[in-house]
Structure formats: C-alpha cells, structure tokens
Scaffold this motif. Structure first.
Motif, PDB file in Angstrom:
ATOM      1  N   PRO A  10     -23.159 -40.125 -38.595  1.00  0.00           N
ATOM      2  CA  PRO A  10     -24.156 -39.269 -38.838  1.00  0.00           C
ATOM      3  C   PRO A  10     -24.090 -38.963 -40.253  1.00  0.00           C
ATOM      4  CG  PRO A  10     -21.895 -38.579 -37.672  1.00  0.00           C
ATOM      5  CD  PRO A  10     -21.976 -40.130 -37.920  1.00  0.00           C
ATOM      6  N   LEU A  11     -25.289 -38.373 -40.613  1.00  0.00           N
ATOM      7  CA  LEU A  11     -25.235 -37.818 -42.101  1.00  0.00           C
ATOM      8  C   LEU A  11     -25.457 -36.243 -41.871  1.00  0.00           C
ATOM      9  CD1 LEU A  11     -27.822 -40.679 -43.236  1.00  0.00           C
ATOM     10  CD2 LEU A  11     -25.554 -40.648 -43.484  1.00  0.00           C
ATOM     11  N   GLN A  12     -25.611 -35.773 -43.079  1.00  0.00           N
ATOM     12  CA  GLN A  12     -25.795 -34.393 -42.975  1.00  0.00           C
ATOM     13  C   GLN A  12     -27.058 -33.899 -42.690  1.00  0.00           C
ATOM     14  OE1 GLN A  12     -25.079 -33.084 -47.106  1.00  0.00           O
ATOM     15  NE2 GLN A  12     -23.206 -31.713 -46.745  1.00  0.00           N
ATOM     16  N   GLY A  13     -27.127 -33.000 -41.736  1.00  0.00           N
ATOM     17  CA  GLY A  13     -28.440 -32.602 -41.447  1.00  0.00           C
ATOM     18  C   GLY A  13     -28.995 -33.332 -39.917  1.00  0.00           C
ATOM     19  N   ASP A  14     -28.248 -34.240 -39.416  1.00  0.00           N
ATOM     20  CA  ASP A  14     -28.409 -35.003 -38.374  1.00  0.00           C
ATOM     21  C   ASP A  14     -28.086 -34.030 -37.236  1.00  0.00           C
ATOM     22  OD1 ASP A  14     -29.330 -37.247 -39.859  1.00  0.00           O
ATOM     23  OD2 ASP A  14     -27.566 -38.436 -38.790  1.00  0.00           O
ATOM     24  N   ILE A  15     -28.851 -34.011 -36.097  1.00  0.00           N
ATOM     25  CA  ILE A  15     -28.630 -33.141 -34.917  1.00  0.00           C
ATOM     26  C   ILE A  15     -28.054 -34.506 -33.736  1.00  0.00           C
ATOM     27  CG2 ILE A  15     -29.393 -31.969 -32.900  1.00  0.00           C
ATOM     28  CD1 ILE A  15     -31.177 -30.380 -34.897  1.00  0.00           C
ATOM     29  N   ILE A  16     -27.170 -34.378 -33.222  1.00  0.00           N
ATOM     30  CA  ILE A  16     -26.732 -35.507 -32.160  1.00  0.00           C
ATOM     31  C   ILE A  16     -26.465 -34.526 -30.902  1.00  0.00           C
ATOM     32  CG2 ILE A  16     -25.790 -36.945 -33.632  1.00  0.00           C
ATOM     33  CD1 ILE A  16     -22.958 -35.895 -32.888  1.00  0.00           C
ATOM     34  N   ARG A  17     -26.287 -35.379 -29.904  1.00  0.00           N
ATOM     35  CA  ARG A  17     -26.068 -34.544 -28.595  1.00  0.00           C
ATOM     36  C   ARG A  17     -24.771 -35.358 -28.371  1.00  0.00           C
ATOM     37  NH1 ARG A  17     -28.969 -31.624 -25.998  1.00  0.00           N
ATOM     38  NH2 ARG A  17     -28.103 -31.677 -24.048  1.00  0.00           N
ATOM     39  N   ILE A  18     -23.801 -34.526 -27.894  1.00  0.00           N
ATOM     40  CA  ILE A  18     -22.456 -35.037 -27.658  1.00  0.00           C
ATOM     41  C   ILE A  18     -21.582 -34.165 -26.599  1.00  0.00           C
ATOM     42  CG2 ILE A  18     -21.219 -33.669 -29.568  1.00  0.00           C
ATOM     43  CD1 ILE A  18     -19.573 -36.346 -29.898  1.00  0.00           C
ATOM     44  N   ASP A  19     -20.709 -34.554 -25.715  1.00  0.00           N
ATOM     45  CA  ASP A  19     -19.888 -33.861 -24.822  1.00  0.00           C
ATOM     46  C   ASP A  19     -18.523 -33.822 -25.206  1.00  0.00           C
ATOM     47  OD1 ASP A  19     -18.555 -32.493 -22.816  1.00  0.00           O
ATOM     48  OD2 ASP A  19     -19.321 -33.934 -21.132  1.00  0.00           O
ATOM     49  N   TYR A  86     -16.844 -39.242 -33.877  1.00  0.00           N
ATOM     50  CA  TYR A  86     -18.175 -39.437 -33.244  1.00  0.00           C
ATOM     51  C   TYR A  86     -17.926 -40.875 -32.408  1.00  0.00           C
ATOM     52  CZ  TYR A  86     -18.748 -41.190 -37.826  1.00  0.00           C
ATOM     53  OH  TYR A  86     -18.394 -41.912 -39.043  1.00  0.00           O
ATOM     54  N   ASN A  87     -17.230 -41.836 -32.983  1.00  0.00           N
ATOM     55  CA  ASN A  87     -17.408 -42.982 -32.652  1.00  0.00           C
ATOM     56  C   ASN A  87     -16.353 -43.277 -31.248  1.00  0.00           C
ATOM     57  OD1 ASN A  87     -19.133 -44.606 -34.195  1.00  0.00           O
ATOM     58  ND2 ASN A  87     -17.533 -44.981 -35.757  1.00  0.00           N
ATOM     59  N   ALA A  88     -15.684 -42.207 -30.880  1.00  0.00           N
ATOM     60  CA  ALA A  88     -15.000 -42.408 -29.835  1.00  0.00           C
ATOM     61  C   ALA A  88     -15.665 -41.731 -28.537  1.00  0.00           C
ATOM     62  CB  ALA A  88     -13.319 -41.542 -30.155  1.00  0.00           C
ATOM     63  N   ARG A  89     -16.723 -41.041 -28.869  1.00  0.00           N
ATOM     64  CA  ARG A  89     -17.500 -40.375 -27.614  1.00  0.00           C
ATOM     65  C   ARG A  89     -18.837 -40.933 -27.626  1.00  0.00           C
ATOM     66  NH1 ARG A  89     -15.128 -35.739 -26.529  1.00  0.00           N
ATOM     67  NH2 ARG A  89     -13.299 -34.959 -28.107  1.00  0.00           N
ATOM     68  N   ASN A  90     -19.410 -41.112 -26.404  1.00  0.00           N
ATOM     69  CA  ASN A  90     -20.849 -41.339 -26.342  1.00  0.00           C
ATOM     70  C   ASN A  90     -21.879 -40.245 -27.059  1.00  0.00           C
ATOM     71  OD1 ASN A  90     -20.541 -43.411 -24.649  1.00  0.00           O
ATOM     72  ND2 ASN A  90     -20.505 -42.288 -22.876  1.00  0.00           N
ATOM     73  N   THR A  91     -22.548 -40.632 -28.145  1.00  0.00           N
ATOM     74  CA  THR A  91     -23.412 -39.874 -29.037  1.00  0.00           C
ATOM     75  C   THR A  91     -24.773 -40.163 -29.089  1.00  0.00           C
ATOM     76  OG1 THR A  91     -21.337 -39.531 -30.333  1.00  0.00           O
ATOM     77  CG2 THR A  91     -23.635 -38.991 -31.393  1.00  0.00           C
ATOM     78  N   THR A  92     -25.604 -39.356 -28.964  1.00  0.00           N
ATOM     79  CA  THR A  92     -27.040 -39.670 -29.070  1.00  0.00           C
ATOM     80  C   THR A  92     -27.762 -38.844 -30.195  1.00  0.00           C
ATOM     81  OG1 THR A  92     -27.054 -39.736 -26.661  1.00  0.00           O
ATOM     82  CG2 THR A  92     -29.218 -39.616 -27.898  1.00  0.00           C
ATOM     83  N   TYR A  93     -28.414 -39.656 -30.990  1.00  0.00           N
ATOM     84  CA  TYR A  93     -29.141 -39.204 -32.005  1.00  0.00           C
ATOM     85  C   TYR A  93     -30.177 -38.492 -31.769  1.00  0.00           C
ATOM     86  CZ  TYR A  93     -32.146 -38.987 -36.285  1.00  0.00           C
ATOM     87  OH  TYR A  93     -32.975 -38.521 -37.223  1.00  0.00           O
ATOM     88  N   VAL A  94     -30.624 -37.232 -32.002  1.00  0.00           N
ATOM     89  CA  VAL A  94     -31.690 -36.513 -31.621  1.00  0.00           C
ATOM     90  C   VAL A  94     -32.837 -36.489 -32.846  1.00  0.00           C
ATOM     91  CG1 VAL A  94     -32.799 -34.236 -30.885  1.00  0.00           C
ATOM     92  CG2 VAL A  94     -30.393 -35.054 -30.216  1.00  0.00           C
ATOM     93  N   GLU A  95     -32.498 -35.988 -34.146  1.00  0.00           N
ATOM     94  CA  GLU A  95     -33.280 -35.904 -35.194  1.00  0.00           C
ATOM     95  C   GLU A  95     -32.520 -35.506 -36.465  1.00  0.00           C
ATOM     96  OE1 GLU A  95     -35.823 -32.224 -35.206  1.00  0.00           O
ATOM     97  OE2 GLU A  95     -34.506 -31.364 -33.429  1.00  0.00           O
ATOM     98  N   THR A  96     -33.217 -35.368 -37.322  1.00  0.00           N
ATOM     99  CA  THR A  96     -32.686 -34.750 -38.713  1.00  0.00           C
ATOM    100  C   THR A  96     -33.283 -33.563 -39.233  1.00  0.00           C
ATOM    101  OG1 THR A  96     -31.914 -36.974 -39.627  1.00  0.00           O
ATOM    102  CG2 THR A  96     -32.090 -35.331 -41.048  1.00  0.00           C
ATOM    103  N   VAL A  97     -32.758 -32.536 -39.526  1.00  0.00           N
ATOM    104  CA  VAL A  97     -33.581 -31.276 -39.803  1.00  0.00           C
ATOM    105  C   VAL A  97     -34.013 -31.458 -41.440  1.00  0.00           C
ATOM    106  CG1 VAL A  97     -32.060 -29.745 -38.371  1.00  0.00           C
ATOM    107  CG2 VAL A  97     -31.338 -30.020 -40.815  1.00  0.00           C
ATOM    108  N   SER A  98     -34.886 -30.562 -41.668  1.00  0.00           N
ATOM    109  CA  SER A  98     -35.446 -30.453 -43.088  1.00  0.00           C
ATOM    110  C   SER A  98     -34.295 -30.273 -44.152  1.00  0.00           C
ATOM    111  CB  SER A  98     -36.441 -29.474 -43.387  1.00  0.00           C
ATOM    112  OG  SER A  98     -36.143 -28.134 -43.148  1.00  0.00           O
ATOM    113  N   GLU A  99     -34.690 -30.577 -45.546  1.00  0.00           N
ATOM    114  CA  GLU A  99     -33.537 -30.346 -46.543  1.00  0.00           C
ATOM    115  C   GLU A  99     -33.800 -28.814 -46.767  1.00  0.00           C
ATOM    116  OE1 GLU A  99     -31.768 -32.068 -48.869  1.00  0.00           O
ATOM    117  OE2 GLU A  99     -32.151 -33.750 -47.364  1.00  0.00           O
ATOM    118  N   GLU A 100     -34.739 -27.967 -46.435  1.00  0.00           N
ATOM    119  CA  GLU A 100     -34.439 -26.673 -46.879  1.00  0.00           C
ATOM    120  C   GLU A 100     -33.636 -25.919 -45.799  1.00  0.00           C
ATOM    121  OE1 GLU A 100     -38.103 -28.267 -48.547  1.00  0.00           O
ATOM    122  OE2 GLU A 100     -37.547 -28.381 -46.291  1.00  0.00           O
ATOM    123  N   LEU A 101     -33.752 -26.411 -44.452  1.00  0.00           N
ATOM    124  CA  LEU A 101     -32.801 -25.912 -43.511  1.00  0.00           C
ATOM    125  C   LEU A 101     -31.486 -26.185 -43.770  1.00  0.00           C
ATOM    126  CD1 LEU A 101     -32.224 -24.118 -41.092  1.00  0.00           C
ATOM    127  CD2 LEU A 101     -32.783 -26.086 -39.546  1.00  0.00           C
TER     128      LEU A 101
END
Length: 116
Positions: A10-19, A86-101
């Motif tokens: 994951p990179l800064q600004g990435d939104i993921i889903r995780i439990d 994050y590699n020890a869990r099931n992770t789903t990438y959703v999106e990356t937010v804008s630089e401004e946010l």
C-alpha cells in the motif's frame, strides 16, 4: 482480493478494505475501509503500514476529515491510527485519494504527535 502471494504494497493515500478481527473498547470493527498514511519506505521494508479507519458515522470532531471526490464515502478517523501487517490479512485495494486530500490528512494528523 489481494493476498500474501501478490505482495501488494500500500502507498500513501491508498484506501483498502481489511478485517482487523474482534474489536476491543472503542475500536472500529468489521471488514471496513482504511486509508494508508505512512510512506512507502515503511511498507516496503517492514511489511507494515499505518492506517486510519474510515467510518460512515456522522460526527463532527477536529480529527475527522470527510472524504471527497472518491468512491468511498465517510470520514477518516485520524484519532484511531493502527499499524497493520497488510500481507498477513486478506486485503482489497479500493482506490487512491487525491493529493490535496492526502496533504490535508497528513497535515491534520500531525496534531497527534505534537508536544503539549
């Protein structure tokens, strides 16, 4: 779903889903979105990253920042940061937010680490 074998970083600004498993006290629970706030250096070398949960709860608080111009809806809860392997869990990438946010989130979260 991203799993250990794909070595998603994951990179800064990435939104993921995780439990994160069963919550304790006021912790967030369930399979939910989180946004990565730590830089890539930590992710690549330590296989962990620092995330803030995203909630659809409608509350006003100085450390809650509303998402905008994104698929994911809700507020980023900057007072509930978590470090996740994050590699020890099931992770789903959703999106990356804008630089401004992302800049606004990083500037706001600094308050947590400032001396009184």
């Amino acid at each position: 779903m991203v799993t250990r074998s794909t070595q998603y970083v994951p990179l800064q600004g990435d939104i993921i889903r995780i439990d994160l498993g069963p919550p304790r006290g006021h912790e967030q629970k369930g399979y939910r979105p989180y946004i990565c706030l730590s830089n890539e250096l930590i992710s690549r070398y330590a296989n962990i990253a620092i995330f803030a949960p995203i909630s659809t709860t409608n509350r006003s608080y100085p450390l809650y920042i509303a998402l905008r111009d994104s698929i994911t809806e809700g507020i980023v809860m900057l007072d509930q940061l978590v470090t996740i392997d994050y590699n020890a869990r099931n992770t789903t990438y959703v999106e990356t937010v804008s630089e401004e946010l992302l800049d606004e989130l990083l500037e706001t979260v600094k308050v947590i680490f400032q001396k009184d």
